[in-house]
Design an enzyme around this catalytic site. Structure first.
Site, PDB file in Angstrom:
ATOM      1  N   LYS A 113      -5.047 -11.935  23.385  1.00 50.13           N
ATOM      2  CA  LYS A 113      -4.947 -13.398  23.432  1.00 50.13           C
ATOM      3  C   LYS A 113      -3.709 -13.878  24.159  1.00 50.13           C
ATOM      4  CE  LYS A 113      -8.243 -14.647  20.021  1.00 50.13           C
ATOM      5  NZ  LYS A 113      -8.722 -15.447  18.926  1.00 50.13           N
ATOM      6  N   LYS A 195     -16.523  -8.059  23.438  1.00 53.64           N
ATOM      7  CA  LYS A 195     -17.182  -8.670  22.270  1.00 53.64           C
ATOM      8  C   LYS A 195     -17.505 -10.143  22.532  1.00 53.64           C
ATOM      9  CE  LYS A 195     -13.864 -10.796  19.220  1.00 53.64           C
ATOM     10  NZ  LYS A 195     -14.229 -11.754  18.231  1.00 53.64           N
ATOM     11  N   LYS A 198     -15.633 -16.774  20.821  1.00 58.39           N
ATOM     12  CA  LYS A 198     -15.603 -18.236  20.924  1.00 58.39           C
ATOM     13  C   LYS A 198     -14.796 -18.677  22.122  1.00 58.39           C
ATOM     14  CE  LYS A 198     -14.787 -18.797  16.144  1.00 58.39           C
ATOM     15  NZ  LYS A 198     -13.614 -19.044  15.341  1.00 58.39           N
TER      16      LYS A 198
HETATM   17  P1  ATP Z   1     -13.516 -15.165  18.664  1.00 56.23           P
HETATM   18  O1  ATP Z   1     -12.816 -13.927  19.056  1.00 56.23           O
HETATM   19  O2  ATP Z   1     -14.999 -15.055  18.684  1.00 56.23           O
HETATM   20  O3  ATP Z   1     -12.989 -16.326  19.450  1.00 56.23           O
HETATM   21  P2  ATP Z   1     -12.291 -14.713  16.204  1.00 56.23           P
HETATM   22  O4  ATP Z   1     -12.699 -13.316  15.938  1.00 56.23           O
HETATM   23  O5  ATP Z   1     -10.957 -14.867  16.793  1.00 56.23           O
HETATM   24  O6  ATP Z   1     -13.286 -15.465  17.133  1.00 56.23           O
HETATM   25  P3  ATP Z   1     -13.164 -15.950  13.671  1.00 56.23           P
HETATM   26  O7  ATP Z   1     -14.077 -17.011  14.058  1.00 56.23           O
HETATM   27  O8  ATP Z   1     -12.215 -16.321  12.622  1.00 56.23           O
HETATM   28  O9  ATP Z   1     -12.249 -15.527  14.871  1.00 56.23           O
HETATM   29  O10 ATP Z   1     -13.998 -14.710  13.213  1.00 56.23           O
HETATM   30  C1  ATP Z   1     -14.788 -14.823  12.065  1.00 56.23           C
HETATM   31  C2  ATP Z   1     -15.406 -13.505  11.736  1.00 56.23           C
HETATM   32  O11 ATP Z   1     -16.346 -13.157  12.760  1.00 56.23           O
HETATM   33  C3  ATP Z   1     -14.411 -12.345  11.681  1.00 56.23           C
HETATM   34  O12 ATP Z   1     -14.718 -11.539  10.571  1.00 56.23           O
HETATM   35  C4  ATP Z   1     -14.649 -11.593  12.959  1.00 56.23           C
HETATM   36  O13 ATP Z   1     -14.350 -10.223  12.844  1.00 56.23           O
HETATM   37  C5  ATP Z   1     -16.136 -11.815  13.163  1.00 56.23           C
HETATM   38  N1  ATP Z   1     -16.511 -11.698  14.568  1.00 56.23           N
HETATM   39  C6  ATP Z   1     -15.968 -12.361  15.614  1.00 56.23           C
HETATM   40  N2  ATP Z   1     -16.576 -12.022  16.767  1.00 56.23           N
HETATM   41  C7  ATP Z   1     -17.531 -11.106  16.441  1.00 56.23           C
HETATM   42  C8  ATP Z   1     -18.502 -10.365  17.196  1.00 56.23           C
HETATM   43  N3  ATP Z   1     -18.599 -10.509  18.511  1.00 56.23           N
HETATM   44  N4  ATP Z   1     -19.325  -9.515  16.532  1.00 56.23           N
HETATM   45  C9  ATP Z   1     -19.231  -9.368  15.187  1.00 56.23           C
HETATM   46  N5  ATP Z   1     -18.341 -10.031  14.413  1.00 56.23           N
HETATM   47  C10 ATP Z   1     -17.497 -10.890  15.024  1.00 56.23           C
END
Ligand code: ATP
Ligand code: LTN
Length: 327
Positions: A113, A195, A198
């Site tokens: 990030k 992965k 968002k």
């Molecule tokens: P992102 O990286 O998608 O911007 P994030 O992981 O930073 O989002 P959160 O929205 O807080 O943040 O994640 C919520 C939950 O979703 C966490 O448990 C994270 O591990 C899970 N998660 C995020 N992306 C994925 C994915 N691509 N596949 C499976 N689980 C995911």
């Protein structure tokens, strides 16, 4: 008998996608009968990168409504907003004095990030995993259901708790991460080696839970596939098709072997149409439920959740303060 405690959080930092849903939120729903569950909208985590205030306010309620839509039952589980419980910020500060710079520097999410612009990155983004540790440790959590990208942060939480217990008295419960065998890492549709996220620039990389179903179908049809024509799970050589197989399987409930058989002698085109249809079916049903939930009701559920969370968090914070000599 007391049920073991579960804690997990989701950031209101963007539009939730099927990766968040399939990797994390479906676990929350499945676990709530056998565990004492607490699910948190982690707004203090979200502000580690700049957020527009009006969008943030809107998204906090949106995440609560998405939790409820997915099937989290506020009668069984506590759902609350992180900043409504001040103990999170307070324990986080204390744990910052226990955490090591060298450990935080190793965190993959921080490296990803902060990218090449480390000079402009907030100190909060660097300390982010310590706040996450505070979230988990405040509630004597035993199990933390997450997607696989968060396992490293849970490991850091374990190390922090062990160091605290060693430096002071055995105070903190050591938690464990829980990830799904299938769905722990849903990949980006445009680049199945990264992965689904968002924060990825292209909207075509993800299916958002509130996407118009027809738009979501187009995203699936545009998803990057691999060379060859066989619909077969082989993540190393066919990451795009393997990711779509995982998504289809989790949404339809059919196992991957069954799907492979169903698409023998059929091309990628037919398979993608089938995945697009599953996604459309899922989103249509999901959004119909979502639209029945009122913002005001969601706010009340968050407020009630905070009332239930506060005394649990306060108790741990009090113990921690005593151990270190603050009171
Ligand atoms: P992102 O990286 O998608 O911007 P994030 O992981 O930073 O989002 P959160 O929205 O807080 O943040 O994640 C919520 C939950 O979703 C966490 O448990 C994270 O591990 C899970 N998660 C995020 N992306 C994925 C994915 N691509 N596949 C499976 N689980 C995911
Ligand atoms: N860091 C997580 C969100 C998060 C979390 C938590 C998850 C914050 N606090 C406590 C589990 C337990 C993320 O980015 N997905």
């Amino acid at each position: 008998m007391l049920k073991p405690r579960i804690f997990s959080g989701v950031q209101p930092s963007g539009n939730l996608h099927i990766g968040n849903y399939l990797g994390a939120i479906t676990q929350f729903v499945a676990l709530q009968n056998n565990y004492d569950c607490i699910f948190c909208v982690v707004d203090l985590h979200a502000i580690t990168v700049l957020q527009d205030p009006d969008s943030l306010r809107k998204r906090i309620i949106e995440v609560a409504r998405l939790f409820l839509t997915a099937g989290i039952d506020p009668k069984k589980s506590i759902i609350f907003q992180q900043s409504d419980v001040p103990a999170h910020a307070e324990l986080s500060w204390i744990l910052n004095t226990v955490a090591r710079m060298s450990d935080l520097k190793k965190m993959t999410q921080f490296k990803d990030k902060s990218g090449r612009e480390e000079a402009n990155v907030s100190a909060g983004l660097f300390a982010y995993p310590v706040l996450m540790a505070a979230d988990i440790l405040l509630y004597e959590t035993e199990v933390v259901p997450v997607g696989d990208d968060q396992v490293q942060h849970v490991e850091l939480t374990r190390d922090l708790a062990k160091r605290f217990n060693h430096q002071f008295k055995e105070t903190l419960t050591i938690p464990k991460a829980k990830i799904l065998k299938s769905g722990a890492r849903i990949m980006g549709l445009d680049d199945p080696t990264k992965k689904m996220s968002k924060s990825a620039e292209s909207e075509y990389s993800r299916i958002e839970l509130l996407d118009e179903p027809s738009v979501a179908m187009k995203k699936i049809m545009r998803a990057t596939t691999d060379s060859g024509s066989e619909v077969k799970y082989d993540y190393k050589n066919k990451p795009g098709i393997s990711n779509l197989l995982t998504i289809h399987s989790l949404l339809s409930g059919k196992d991957i072997k069954t799907l492979e058989k169903e698409f023998v002698n059929k091309g990628y085109g037919d398979f993608k149409k089938a995945v697009a249809n599953e996604v459309k079916l899922f989103l249509t049903k999901f959004q119909a439920k979502y639209n029945e939930i009122d913002d005001i009701d969601a706010r009340k559920i968050l407020d009630d959740g905070a009332k239930r969370a506060r005394p649990i968090a306060k108790k741990t914070l009090k113990k921690v303060k005593e151990e270190i000599g603050l009171n």
